[in-house]
Design an enzyme around this catalytic site. Structure first.
Site, PDB file in Angstrom:
ATOM      1  N   GLN A  36       6.169  12.788   0.673  1.00  0.00           N
ATOM      2  CA  GLN A  36       7.499  12.338   1.079  1.00  0.00           C
ATOM      3  C   GLN A  36       8.406  12.403  -0.134  1.00  0.00           C
ATOM      4  O   GLN A  36       8.137  11.774  -1.168  1.00  0.00           O
ATOM      5  CB  GLN A  36       7.409  10.902   1.626  1.00  0.00           C
ATOM      6  CG  GLN A  36       6.684  10.809   2.947  1.00  0.00           C
ATOM      7  CD  GLN A  36       7.500  11.414   4.070  1.00  0.00           C
ATOM      8  OE1 GLN A  36       8.484  10.827   4.517  1.00  0.00           O
ATOM      9  NE2 GLN A  36       7.113  12.598   4.533  1.00  0.00           N
ATOM     10  N   ASP A  54       4.695   8.550   0.402  1.00  0.00           N
ATOM     11  CA  ASP A  54       3.377   8.908   0.952  1.00  0.00           C
ATOM     12  C   ASP A  54       2.897  10.334   0.650  1.00  0.00           C
ATOM     13  O   ASP A  54       3.663  11.287   0.779  1.00  0.00           O
ATOM     14  CB  ASP A  54       3.385   8.815   2.483  1.00  0.00           C
ATOM     15  CG  ASP A  54       3.946   7.531   3.015  1.00  0.00           C
ATOM     16  OD1 ASP A  54       4.250   6.630   2.228  1.00  0.00           O
ATOM     17  OD2 ASP A  54       4.096   7.445   4.250  1.00  0.00           O
ATOM     18  N   GLU A  99       1.203   1.620   9.641  1.00  0.00           N
ATOM     19  CA  GLU A  99       1.634   2.958   9.234  1.00  0.00           C
ATOM     20  C   GLU A  99       0.426   3.779   8.792  1.00  0.00           C
ATOM     21  O   GLU A  99      -0.631   3.234   8.448  1.00  0.00           O
ATOM     22  CB  GLU A  99       2.653   2.880   8.079  1.00  0.00           C
ATOM     23  CG  GLU A  99       4.009   2.318   8.502  1.00  0.00           C
ATOM     24  CD  GLU A  99       5.112   2.525   7.478  1.00  0.00           C
ATOM     25  OE1 GLU A  99       4.818   2.378   6.289  1.00  0.00           O
ATOM     26  OE2 GLU A  99       6.248   2.845   7.883  1.00  0.00           O
TER      27      GLU A  99
END
Lengths: 550, 550
Positions: A68, A50, A231
């Site tokens: 990430q 992400d 998410e």
């Protein structure tokens, strides 16, 4: 930071060995290392997912992107960090040092966001820090026991961070509570945080005056496709742009000039398989987000567009955002090394009305890729107009002597339906073929019976493409005329080594998909073929072969 | 009827020529004519799409299915009729004469439904007609000018119909108003009709006391995925069945024992491409359908399940239904002749609670295929238990000497995750291979990283499969343990010549997909292979090779 650099050093040494271990499903040699995209951001080495903490620094005129990052392997794993990159142009990126890391190897600094705290509401800053560089980050701290929300601040404009001593700022004793996205809400003069109680299918909305104490305002729950879990929610105020189509502007001159859009990612459980991003259009009053209706809309129709996030602090409050251009179904197995995954291009989002059929008028997100052509060379440009395409004539545009792998295609075509008979397969196909091996190709185009845009990425000699059962070859998108009167359609496509983004009708629909050819086999020619004669005319056709200026 | 039989005779003569004309994208010879499914209904000749007028006659114990039928060609076209078939067992079908036709060749008897008017509320019947055979049909009459709703009644139990002299019974001067589904609403003692104002994205709900005069009650609008248009709505009262999972039954013993479900088809605009069927769970008071939440749910996760309709007048009010097992993206090009398309198997629907993840409990449709094994022979049965599957051992179940093309697979498998390492591709794959050419195969199974069920139908030598850009090879579905405690999963799959239906975890999710092998190359063996050792155990594995009793 000792830990990080130690691990990185070990990783540099171990990179080749790691890549070769890849389960036997990816090529044994790291033979695709040259297929690294040119203007889609990739980490130098290791695993990326992400995008995080996106913001624009208007003091230095610099864009910051975090992500990430597992620097120790080419699959996801802990310890997990926020990697960091910066850009002057949103087209090419500079790798920066890791920005935030966990306190132990079995923990992760999970997804989150960044805001500029101009007025020092957090009291993290003193007057020595330029108000435009008062950078505050929010992230989920992941351990085996819980997911809690942490705050960190930067005194050097986003390169290094100090963790707030009062962390966590939000703790529900949950292991499924993550991905805080924070923004300033002008109307109520408060900070707003949206984040996911993932497995309860709730987007929680909190507000705060000081970025440390957060008060729950509401839950946005059970909207759209639920899948396994929610998410990476996001909430943005997006301008409504009037269309050039006069039939769309007559109705209501007092309509608002913006709407709020809730972005929400799902994994797994996407209808196309794996992970995807949906969105909802509505209103936000500082407490509740209320969707206008019960529609489920797709931010992208491809297989590789997940965990979308918008930039904070943009000039003119433009809504610019980026997504992870992969899919959790196969992202850990794609044949690149010593890195895995790229980001999408940055996109600029607006809301526009359009006609999805002959009777309805709907509001939809339109997106445009942000590409600064000043940092690119156009090595080869082909421009044609009013070209009739038939089944017999194989129109070829060839530039394979200079193949860079970065190709822009801009097409307006016209459909003459009068000669179509019931059994005809009425496609207009563009075959984007490899320069050194034309048997590897992307086929994309339009077919008039479906009617739809199609993409086939399955024609490759890379073993992963055929053997991975999740790597869907064929995707398609409902595609109607851009101009009903002229019966014309518009396709903008940009292929960048191993990723293709396609924008239909000025960004009404977008499809983002990775693809994998053999190492170095960059796109070198485009064949244009129609299924039958007398139907298709290329009103305007432009191909550009690009490279990045050194 | 003179017209019909004249056209049919002409069609019989022209069949081969028509098949050979198929645009050059399908094989030139009609080489797949032997791959006609055995227990999936197909028309003898010509084109079929939506199921229509489904009802059970409890006087003769006979099931009636009508369908959108173009007897004059293997693609859609007008004049369009209601074809007709009957069944004693919902597994094998008898072809009946065309039931309803249009008044002119440029018109169509479009989709609709049938009810039994026991109490003769319509006054179409006299006492000579058994109350259980008072058959009233509703359909959309399509002309170039408009789509209006027509009524017809049958005095012979559904074989021939008389058109009501007062037609149309509903006319909104719209060209996009269709697919009436009528049922008796016990609670308000009225007839209810749901139908689509397709391009306004509205399901309209009408009520009536006499089946002729209809009063608008409400609109169900802008729910789910809109796509290009709404088609074929349906509304059914569906029982909630208590789960055998004790964790699901503790909460609320006073919960209702049924819910209403709105079915709604979309074409084009499915996320998987083309056409699909979604549904919504809620309440219906005779006027308004109110969804419980804002979820978009999928009735089937495959590419070939459209225009679902439920049967009227079923024993015990069971909710049984059927869908067209094709997709408008490619249905007119599939390589069968002298017919195109099959129906899905009949399914029995219930509502059940389940855990989509570790924290949530949701209500979902569960479906079970209705197959009467009394009319089938089990030529070959293989049954194994407690079989460990590894990457080296190639477990093969071989029955190719008796290949019929009709194969049932019933698997419970267990996953031992303890030995999985980060880079492992952890699949359990079932390769269903052709008997005469094993290089044509379906690959289906489960992979633990995604985690998902997958199907790859792309391994075929039939040109259509690779060349049609809409014929997606790989589909996948989010797949969680049936028993979390034992970490077991259940797959039931039935392959029938050119169609595969897969039911996961007792019908929580279903994926229906056509597939095409070379003529006569029926499934003859199943190889079972795991990506790595030590992970998968077949707790129970049964394969049956079936044929229809003569």
């Amino acid at each position: 930071m000792q830990l990080i650099f130690g691990l990185l050093t070990a990783f540099l040494a171990a990179t080749t060995a790691v890549a070769r271990k890849n389960s036997g499903k990816t090529p044994a040699s790291n033979d695709t290392s040259l297929n690294r995209p040119l203007i889609h951001f990739t980490p130098e080495k290791g695993w990326m997912n992400d995008p995080n903490g996106l913001f624009y620094d208007n003091v230095t005129d610099l864009w910051h992107m975090y992500y990430q990052f597992n620097p120790n392997d080419t699959v996801w794993g802990q310890p997990l960090y926020w990697g960091h990159a910066t850009s002057k142009n949103l087209t090419t990126w500079t790798h920066e040092n890791i920005a935030i890391g966990p306190d132990s190897d079995d923990a992760g600094v999970f997804s989150g966001s960044i805001v500029i705290d101009y007025n020092n509401t957090s009291n993290f800053f003193n007057s020595s820090i330029n108000p435009g560089q008062r950078v505050v980050a929010f992230y989920t701290y992941n351990t085996a026991e819980s997911q809690t929300q942490y705050v960190a601040y930067s005194l050097d404009g986003g390169y290094t961070f100090t963790k707030y001593s009062g962390n966590p700022v939000l703790n529900l004793n949950s292991t499924q509570f993550r991905d805080p996205k924070v923004f300033w809400h002008d109307e109520t003069e408060k900070w707003i945080m949206v984040l996911a109680l993932s497995q309860e299918y709730k987007v929680q909305i909190y507000s705060s005056e000081n970025l440390k104490e957060w008060e729950l305002q509401s839950n946005f729950s059970h909207h759209g496709i639920l899948g396994y879990q929610y998410e990476c929610p996001g909430l943005s105020k997006i301008p409504i742009v009037k269309s050039s189509d006069s039939s769309l502007n007559s109705s209501n001159s007092t309509s608002p000039d913006y709407k709020w859009v809730m972005f929400l990612s799902i994994n797994p459980g996407a209808p196309q398989g794996g992970s995807f991003t949906q969105y909802f259009i509505g209103d936000f009053d500082g407490k509740n987000f209320t969707a206008d209706d019960h529609q489920t809309r797709f931010l992208d129709f491809g297989k590789d567009y997940y965990a979308f996030q918008a930039f904070d602090n943009t000039p003119n409050n433009d809504v610019l955002g980026v997504a992870w251009a992969s899919n959790w179904e196969y992202g850990g197995f794609v044949p690149t090394s010593p890195w895995r995954s790229s980001m999408s291009l940055i996109r600029n989002f607006t809301l526009q009305e359009y006609h999805p059929n002959g009777e309805a008028t709907e509001l939809n997100l339109f997106s445009q890729p942000v590409i600064d052509h000043d940092v690119l060379n156009a090595n080869h440009t082909i421009h044609k107009g009013n070209l009739t395409i038939g089944s017999g004539k194989n129109v070829t545009f060839d530039f394979h002597n200079s193949a860079t792998g970065l190709v822009e295609l801009n097409v307006t075509f016209k459909v003459n339906t009068s000669s179509i008979r019931p059994h005809d397969f009425v496609d207009l196909s563009f075959y984007l073929r490899g320069a050194s091996d034309p048997h590897e190709y992307l086929r994309l185009g339009y077919e008039n019976t479906a009617p739809a845009f199609f993409l086939d990425r399955g024609n490759s000699k890379v073993n992963f493409v055929s053997s991975n059962p999740f790597y869907t070859d064929k995707t398609s998108v409902n595609f109607l005329p851009y101009s009903t009167e002229l019966n014309t359609y518009k396709i903008y496509a940009i292929a960048d080594r191993n990723i293709l983004e396609v924008y239909l009708n000025d960004g009404l629909a977008v499809s983002t998909n990775t693809f994998f050819f053999t190492e170095g086999n960059h796109i070198g020619s485009i064949d244009v073929i129609a299924g039958i004669d007398g139907v298709y005319e290329l009103v305007d056709f432009e191909v550009k072969q690009l490279s990045v200026k050194q």
